[in-house]
Design a protein around this motif. Structure first.
Motif, short mmCIF file in Angstrom:
data_model
loop_
_atom_site.label_atom_id
_atom_site.label_comp_id
_atom_site.label_asym_id
_atom_site.label_seq_id
_atom_site.Cartn_x
_atom_site.Cartn_y
_atom_site.Cartn_z
N SER A 160 -88.35 -16.02 8.55
CA SER A 160 -87.80 -15.01 7.66
C SER A 160 -87.47 -13.76 8.45
CB SER A 160 -88.81 -14.68 6.57
OG SER A 160 -88.37 -13.58 5.83
N ALA A 161 -86.24 -13.27 8.26
CA ALA A 161 -85.85 -12.06 8.96
C ALA A 161 -86.31 -10.82 8.23
CB ALA A 161 -84.33 -12.03 9.10
N SER A 162 -86.81 -11.00 7.04
CA SER A 162 -87.04 -9.85 6.16
C SER A 162 -88.49 -9.52 5.94
CB SER A 162 -86.41 -10.16 4.82
OG SER A 162 -87.11 -11.24 4.25
N GLY A 163 -89.34 -10.45 6.16
CA GLY A 163 -90.73 -10.22 5.78
C GLY A 163 -91.02 -10.78 4.42
N ASP A 208 -97.37 -31.62 -5.77
CA ASP A 208 -97.53 -30.25 -5.30
C ASP A 208 -96.15 -29.68 -5.00
OD1 ASP A 208 -100.22 -30.14 -5.54
OD2 ASP A 208 -100.68 -30.19 -3.40
N TRP A 209 -95.83 -28.62 -5.71
CA TRP A 209 -94.52 -27.97 -5.57
C TRP A 209 -94.75 -26.60 -4.93
CZ3 TRP A 209 -91.42 -25.80 -10.34
CH2 TRP A 209 -90.21 -25.26 -9.89
N THR A 210 -94.21 -26.42 -3.74
CA THR A 210 -94.32 -25.13 -3.06
C THR A 210 -92.98 -24.42 -3.13
OG1 THR A 210 -95.88 -26.15 -1.52
CG2 THR A 210 -95.01 -23.99 -0.92
N ILE A 211 -93.03 -23.18 -3.57
CA ILE A 211 -91.82 -22.36 -3.72
C ILE A 211 -91.98 -21.15 -2.80
CG2 ILE A 211 -90.38 -21.04 -5.33
CD1 ILE A 211 -91.85 -22.55 -7.61
N CYS A 212 -91.08 -20.99 -1.85
CA CYS A 212 -91.16 -19.85 -0.93
C CYS A 212 -89.95 -18.95 -1.10
CB CYS A 212 -91.24 -20.33 0.52
SG CYS A 212 -92.79 -21.16 0.89
N ASP A 213 -90.23 -17.69 -1.28
CA ASP A 213 -89.16 -16.70 -1.45
C ASP A 213 -88.52 -16.39 -0.09
OD1 ASP A 213 -87.49 -14.61 -2.00
OD2 ASP A 213 -89.04 -13.29 -2.85
N ARG A 214 -87.24 -16.71 0.05
CA ARG A 214 -86.52 -16.44 1.30
C ARG A 214 -85.24 -15.66 1.00
NH1 ARG A 214 -87.89 -20.19 5.19
NH2 ARG A 214 -86.85 -18.75 6.56
N THR A 215 -85.31 -14.86 -0.04
CA THR A 215 -84.09 -14.22 -0.54
C THR A 215 -83.40 -13.35 0.50
OG1 THR A 215 -84.98 -14.25 -2.78
CG2 THR A 215 -83.17 -12.73 -2.35
N THR A 216 -84.14 -12.48 1.14
CA THR A 216 -83.51 -11.56 2.08
C THR A 216 -82.91 -12.31 3.26
OG1 THR A 216 -85.15 -9.92 1.46
CG2 THR A 216 -83.88 -9.48 3.45
N TYR A 217 -83.66 -13.29 3.76
CA TYR A 217 -83.20 -14.08 4.89
C TYR A 217 -81.91 -14.83 4.54
CZ TYR A 217 -83.06 -18.02 8.12
OH TYR A 217 -82.65 -18.96 9.02
N TYR A 218 -81.89 -15.49 3.41
CA TYR A 218 -80.71 -16.28 3.07
C TYR A 218 -79.51 -15.41 2.68
CZ TYR A 218 -83.23 -20.72 3.36
OH TYR A 218 -83.93 -21.81 3.80
N ARG A 219 -79.77 -14.23 2.17
CA ARG A 219 -78.64 -13.34 1.88
C ARG A 219 -77.91 -12.98 3.18
NH1 ARG A 219 -78.62 -12.90 -3.29
NH2 ARG A 219 -80.32 -12.06 -4.56
N GLN A 220 -78.68 -12.79 4.25
CA GLN A 220 -78.07 -12.51 5.55
C GLN A 220 -77.30 -13.73 6.05
OE1 GLN A 220 -77.95 -9.47 7.21
NE2 GLN A 220 -76.42 -10.67 8.33
N ILE A 221 -77.92 -14.91 5.92
CA ILE A 221 -77.25 -16.15 6.31
C ILE A 221 -75.94 -16.30 5.53
CG2 ILE A 221 -77.40 -18.69 6.18
CD1 ILE A 221 -79.23 -17.85 8.26
#
Lengths: 163, 125
Positions: B8-11, B98-111
């Motif tokens: 993640s580029a955003s934290g 088991d469903w794992t959900i990871c927030d990667r919003t900032t990173y993917y917005r840059q991508i």
């Protein structure tokens, strides 16, 4: 209620997201915005008097279909292979792509869609269709909505017939 | 397609684990991103989950994880991009997901911004 998963796939910039938005929300945006992963939403339709829930996946465009993660096809009932009638590069891999898709999703309904019919001069349409290497099921316009519902209804009919 | 190993580029990058039984009811949730009541059936709430749920319960336990990167959702409280990972396993004699959900919003917005430039260039040529 019966529910079925449908994937919109094809090269980049062919209008998959626009078809998704037109079918699900009756919305069209002139601005191109790239899809980087996947969006999923659902719509209930009536097909021959039966309710059917269509779970539609809009995935990132890939020049070749073998680049699409295999997990995306898990549980799919139908694929809509979209190309852009105005850009030959979007159907140059069509035969290879369709062969691959049929191999990894046996028994799945596939529709081949030429999108952006609104940008094509009708006199030139036959020339374009002659160059497309596979049978086209529909020409569509995500912009005007032409044939968009028909694509999904034809899939719904076939899925219900097979159910 | 983006991959999930780029960091993640955003934290941002908070992850939530939701455990479901094979009926689709919540057995456990870490509630890191959003609150989910125990026993609530959430399958129909998330179209991606709904569309693969039958395949998940038909898959073998200890099979491979099913991963979906950059899932764009407008679900209230989950407006952004997320990585989803589903694992089917057996716990105390019961099959669960088991469903794992990871927030990667900032990173993917840059991508997405970078990809937008690349794709626009390709479409012009």
């Amino acid at each position: 209620m019966l529910s079925k998963k449908i994937i919109l796939t094809g090269s980049l910039g062919v209008g998959k997201t626009s078809l998704f938005n037109q079918f699900l929300y009756q919305r069209f945006d002139e601005k191109y915005l790239t899809t980087i992963g996947v969006k999923v939403d659902k719509k209930t339709v009536m097909v021959n008097g039966r309710e059917l829930s269509l779970l539609v996946w809009d995935i990132a465009g890939e020049i070749k279909q073998d680049k699409v993660p295999r997990t995306y096809f898990l549980g799919s009932s139908a694929l809509i292979y979209v190309f852009d009638l105005t850009r030959p590069t979007t159907y140059s891999n069509m035969l290879e792509d369709l062969k691959y898709l049929k191999m990894i999703t046996p028994g799945v309904v596939i529709r081949v869609i030429g999108n952006k019919i609104d940008l094509v001069d009708l006199e030139k349409l036959n020339d374009i269709l002659d160059k497309v290497p596979a049978t086209i099921d529909f020409t569509t316009s995500a912009k005007t909505g032409e044939n968009v519902e028909n694509v999904f209804f034809s899939i719904g009919e076939e899925l219900l017939d097979n159910a | 397609m983006p991959d999930s190993n780029s960091g993640s580029a955003s934290g941002d990058g908070l992850c939530q684990l939701i455990r479901l039984n094979f009926s689709g009811a919540v057995i456990h949730s870490s509630n890191t991103l959003f609150a989910v009541p125990i026993d609530l059936n959430i399958v129909a709430t998330f179209p991606l989950l709904e569309s693969i749920f039958q395949s998940l319960i038909e898959s073998n336990t200890h099979s491979e994880a099913y991963e979906y990167f950059a899932v764009e959702t407008t679900f209230p409280g989950l407006d952004g991009f997320y990585d989803f990972r589903f694992v089917v396993l057996e716990e105390f004699g019961e099959n669960v997901i088991d469903w794992t959900i990871c927030d990667r919003t900032t990173y993917y917005r840059q991508i997405q911004a970078d990809q937008q430039k690349n794709n626009e260039a390709k479409l012009r040529n």
